[in-house]
Write a protein that holds these residues in place. Structure first.
Motif, PDB file in Angstrom:
ATOM      1  N   LEU A 114       0.715  -1.115   0.143  1.00  0.00           N
ATOM      2  CA  LEU A 114      -0.016   0.062   0.012  1.00  0.00           C
ATOM      3  C   LEU A 114       0.907   1.012  -0.059  1.00  0.00           C
ATOM      4  O   LEU A 114       0.527   2.241  -0.597  1.00  0.00           O
ATOM      5  CB  LEU A 114      -0.935   0.127   1.185  1.00  0.00           C
ATOM      6  N   LYS A 115       1.943   1.531   0.705  1.00  0.00           N
ATOM      7  CA  LYS A 115       2.741   2.634   0.860  1.00  0.00           C
ATOM      8  C   LYS A 115       3.074   3.310  -0.326  1.00  0.00           C
ATOM      9  O   LYS A 115       3.206   4.355  -0.233  1.00  0.00           O
ATOM     10  CB  LYS A 115       3.890   2.436   1.924  1.00  0.00           C
ATOM     11  N   PRO A 116       3.651   2.587  -1.212  1.00  0.00           N
ATOM     12  CA  PRO A 116       3.993   3.155  -2.322  1.00  0.00           C
ATOM     13  C   PRO A 116       2.990   4.032  -3.208  1.00  0.00           C
ATOM     14  O   PRO A 116       3.339   5.126  -3.858  1.00  0.00           O
ATOM     15  CB  PRO A 116       4.442   2.193  -3.388  1.00  0.00           C
ATOM     16  N   PHE A 117       1.752   3.868  -2.969  1.00  0.00           N
ATOM     17  CA  PHE A 117       0.650   4.589  -3.264  1.00  0.00           C
ATOM     18  C   PHE A 117       0.343   5.900  -2.703  1.00  0.00           C
ATOM     19  O   PHE A 117      -0.436   6.813  -2.902  1.00  0.00           O
ATOM     20  CB  PHE A 117      -0.625   3.848  -3.562  1.00  0.00           C
ATOM     21  N   PHE A 118       0.806   6.064  -1.305  1.00  0.00           N
ATOM     22  CA  PHE A 118       0.435   6.937  -0.321  1.00  0.00           C
ATOM     23  C   PHE A 118       1.712   8.011  -0.283  1.00  0.00           C
ATOM     24  O   PHE A 118       2.212   7.976   0.793  1.00  0.00           O
ATOM     25  CB  PHE A 118      -0.079   6.560   0.908  1.00  0.00           C
ATOM     26  N   ALA A 136      14.021  10.480  -1.898  1.00  0.00           N
ATOM     27  CA  ALA A 136      12.884   9.765  -1.913  1.00  0.00           C
ATOM     28  C   ALA A 136      11.946  10.535  -1.450  1.00  0.00           C
ATOM     29  O   ALA A 136      11.805  11.389  -0.185  1.00  0.00           O
ATOM     30  CB  ALA A 136      13.237   8.590  -1.388  1.00  0.00           C
ATOM     31  N   PRO A 137      10.573  10.243  -1.836  1.00  0.00           N
ATOM     32  CA  PRO A 137       9.249  10.986  -1.470  1.00  0.00           C
ATOM     33  C   PRO A 137       8.937  10.168   0.079  1.00  0.00           C
ATOM     34  O   PRO A 137       9.091   8.871  -0.014  1.00  0.00           O
ATOM     35  CB  PRO A 137       8.303  10.566  -2.445  1.00  0.00           C
ATOM     36  N   HIS A 182       1.471   5.405  -7.701  1.00  0.00           N
ATOM     37  CA  HIS A 182       2.692   4.630  -7.467  1.00  0.00           C
ATOM     38  C   HIS A 182       3.783   5.827  -7.580  1.00  0.00           C
ATOM     39  O   HIS A 182       3.986   6.344  -8.404  1.00  0.00           O
ATOM     40  CB  HIS A 182       2.802   3.668  -8.205  1.00  0.00           C
ATOM     41  N   TYR A 183       4.725   5.706  -6.355  1.00  0.00           N
ATOM     42  CA  TYR A 183       5.729   6.957  -6.469  1.00  0.00           C
ATOM     43  C   TYR A 183       6.671   6.495  -7.561  1.00  0.00           C
ATOM     44  O   TYR A 183       7.608   7.471  -7.916  1.00  0.00           O
ATOM     45  CB  TYR A 183       6.317   6.896  -5.034  1.00  0.00           C
ATOM     46  N   ARG A 184       6.826   5.375  -7.950  1.00  0.00           N
ATOM     47  CA  ARG A 184       7.839   5.075  -9.046  1.00  0.00           C
ATOM     48  C   ARG A 184       7.094   5.145 -10.381  1.00  0.00           C
ATOM     49  O   ARG A 184       7.843   5.788 -11.332  1.00  0.00           O
ATOM     50  CB  ARG A 184       8.318   3.603  -8.664  1.00  0.00           C
TER      51      ARG A 184
END
Length: 698
Positions: A367-371, A467-468, A532-534
């Protein structure tokens, strides 16, 4: 203890940036010019100025009228509010030894000053005379409300009581201010003083990359390069308990987390709590109430402890059933994995995360990569724009009290300046734990259109390097919650500071914030901002569906740990006060009486329960989160029934009667005006997933 005077010399306003009118954009405090050395002389001058204003109002020979009494009181103390707003922003979010020393001095001094105002016979006589002639004063509805609130506040402070009673009430207020400051500083000292140093790869077992990176940064900040450190910040300790496969280290960290304020040494809060409870009970008796809980609730929506306990216990039973079922499920997982032990409190989050992965194929690493933090800030702004027509522009030319603070100019639908919003998102050792909203300046129209300056403070773990920063879903919910409070301050549209923004009853103030959380789960918001942060790709539909399906996962735990704290708070303020209560035994006995599973502890153990002991903000009022949840769960169902989460008609009612209204109306009247009917309590159980589907349909 008095604050040292600035002494003779040049005009203090010319030398002290806290004094005089700030020639800054939008009246933002000149934080870059302010140092700890400015506060003592600024407070001294500001208190003296306010005292002179109060004397002038009380000595006015003219017959009391609204303008020369209530409006005059509302205009008074401007300089003191200006100085105090800057000081307490720093004391909470960027403190140091000098600030803390001043806080220990100034808190009782300010309490003494407030008592002098609220117990002033001449001022109260003027307010009382106005209240007696209210029907002949031709006041509008807002003025009537402000007059009513003034009389209530003065009466509840002890105005009109005999001289000896008032003197004792003033002593109690002063002492309580000192004790509350010491309590919060002790908790912060325990939080700052603890580090769980992870020396080896074995110590890091199970930790995901985002937590390893945060722990490495925490070690670097503590002069331990190359190591990893877990702190007692919630953004550090909770994911450690969630992921670490080292049960011994989980137990060690959990013990430190839950024993803050209970060290047995200089930072132990036991004696402070005992004295505060005794003083509260004495104050209540002096004011004609059976207990402090009865005194506190008389001016809230709930009105009585019985009403509060009825609500809490009505939710407790279904929550306990769910928590007991969940405990059995976690125990089964532990045994299946070879764990020959009873599930303990430091195990719950670890096995709950395993269960969530097994039942919903959902975990924090997925989940975290989307927040992303920045995207979630944008999501909150977007929601405010869709509901209320607001826009937010970051002003990098404007500086907050710390380099991390971001400043945004807020405009209304017509492009007019509405206020400033300051976001302070990252954990640091100079900041107390938790998340909160405060105001550097409330909205009012007494001196033209005075626009609000509102602050949101969080404690998120900053990402390493460029990094975000990634949030958990619960972190994102916290951001939306506090932004709901911020909107309550930003959208305020009243004339008088007394009833501006969040200056409402405690069990109403959480309604706008908790209601705003609902929009985080709306598909339109998540699809647009949960990227997604990437890859920049939106959250896939199937992941969104799993996230929504898991909304009430672990809700038995969350509800039980909250309710335990709320019930302990209420019972503590209803119980006879002993000289030295055994607080641990009190907690344990009440947990046993409630039948709380052994693997769940109180969300806030008493020695660090800042809500009720760092001041009187939530004392005998921690229940208010659940009281407000009855309102927010039912209130959002209005948008569900309308078939549009941004229904413009409902959004306008929400703005007019809730977010913009301050305390112009009684909360029950305000809710009726928004919703069209009284709240339906069953919505709360449905929201928390504590009723079976058949029950929900019935």
């Amino acid at each position: 203890m008095s604050i040292a005077s600035a002494g003779p010399g040049p005009d203090p306003a010319a030398l002290n940036p806290l004094l005089g009118d700030w020639q800054t954009p939008f009246g933002l405090p000149p934080f870059d010019l302010v140092g700890p050395e400015h506060f003592r002389p600024a407070f001294e001058q500001a208190i003296a100025a306010h005292e002179a204003e109060i004397v002038s109002i009380g000595a006015n020979p003219a017959e009391p009228d609204f303008e020369n009494t209530i409006t005059a009181l509302e205009r008074s103390g401007r300089l003191l509010r200006q100085v105090a707003s800057v000081f307490y922003a720093l004391a909470g979010a960027d403190t140091n030894d000098e600030i803390q020393a001043i806080e220990r001095e100034i808190s009782p001094r300010l309490a003494r000053h407030r008592s002098a105002l609220y117990l002033d016979d001449r001022i109260f006589a003027r307010i009382d005379a106005l209240a007696a002639r209210r029907g002949r004063l031709a006041l509008d509805a807002e003025q009537n409300r402000v007059l009513e609130r003034y009389r209530t506040v003065f009466t509840r402070a002890g105005a009109g009581k005999p001289a000896d009673t008032k003197a004792r009430l003033a002593e109690i207020a002063e002492r309580m201010a000192s004790l509350g400051t010491s309590f919060s500083q002790n908790v912060l000292a325990d939080e700052k003083g603890y580090s769980l140093v992870l020396e080896s790869e074995d110590d890091l077992a199970g930790l995901p990359d985002f937590l390893r990176d945060a722990a490495a940064d925490a070690a670097e900040a503590r002069g331990l390069p190359g190591k990893h450190v877990i702190t007692l910040s919630r953004s550090s300790i909770e994911p450690f308990l969630q992921f670490s496969t080292r049960r011994d280290l989980r137990e060690q960290a959990f013990a430190a987390w839950t024993s803050r304020g209970e060290s047995g040494g200089a930072t132990d809060n036991t004696a402070i709590m005992a004295e505060m409870l005794a003083l509260r009970a004495e104050k209540a008796r002096l004011l004609g109430h059976d207990t402090f809980a009865h005194f506190r609730l008389a001016d809230e929506m709930a009105k009585t402890p019985d009403a509060v306990l009825k609500l809490l216990h009505s939710v407790w039973e279904p929550a306990k059933r769910r928590a007991t079922e969940d405990a059995a499920a976690l125990q089964s997982i532990a045994q299946d994995e070879g764990g020959n032990f009873e599930i303990a409190p430091w195990d719950w989050r670890f096995y709950a995360e395993r269960r969530r992965k097994a039942e919903f194929d959902l975990d924090e690493e997925t989940l975290k990569p989307f927040f992303q933090l920045d995207r979630m800030i944008e999501a909150a702004f977007y929601t405010a724009s869709r509901l209320f027509g607001l826009s937010f522009e970051e002003r990098k030319d404007l500086k907050g009290y710390h380099r991390d603070v971001r400043v945004f100019e807020v405009k209304d639908a017509q492009g007019r300046h509405l206020g400033l919003f300051l976001g302070d998102y990252f954990a640091r050792s100079s900041k107390r734990s938790g998340a909160w909203m405060s105001q550097l300046r409330p909205q009012h129209r007494l001196a033209g259109a005075v626009t609000p300056i509102v602050v949101n403070v969080m404690n998120f773990a900053r990402a390493s390097g460029s990094a975000p920063t990634l949030l958990s879903f619960d972190d994102a919910r916290t951001l939306f919650h506090e932004f709901g409070h911020a909107l309550h301050g930003l959208l305020s549209d009243v004339t008088y500071p007394m009833i501006s923004g969040t200056a409402v009853s405690r069990d109403w103030v959480e309604f706008p914030s908790q209601l705003f959380e609902h929009w985080l789960e709306e598909p339109e918001v998540l699809k647009r901002f949960a990227l997604h942060y990437r890859t920049g790709e939106p959250m896939p539909d199937e992941l969104f569906e799993r996230l929504m399906a898991a909304r009430s996962f672990n809700e038995g735990f969350a509800t039980a740990e909250y309710l335990g704290s709320a019930i302990v708070d209420m019972q503590l303020h209803l119980a006879p006060v002993e000289e030295t209560p055994d607080f641990r035994a009190f907690e344990t006995g009440l947990r046993r009486e409630l039948g709380m599973p052994d693997a769940i502890v109180l969300r806030h153990r008493l020695p660090h329960f800042a809500h009720i002991f760092s001041g009187d903000g939530y004392s005998a009022a921690y229940y208010s989160y659940m009281w407000s949840e009855v309102l927010d769960s039912d209130g959002f169902e209005a948008f569900v029934e309308a078939g549009d989460p941004f229904d413009p008609t409902l959004a306008k009612k929400l703005r007019d009667f809730v977010y913009a209204a301050g305390f112009k109306r009684d909360p029950e009247e305000a809710y009726l005006a928004f919703r069209g009917r009284a709240p339906e309590p069953g919505a709360l159980l449905r929201q928390r997933g504590l009723v079976a589907p058949v029950e929900a349909e019935a």
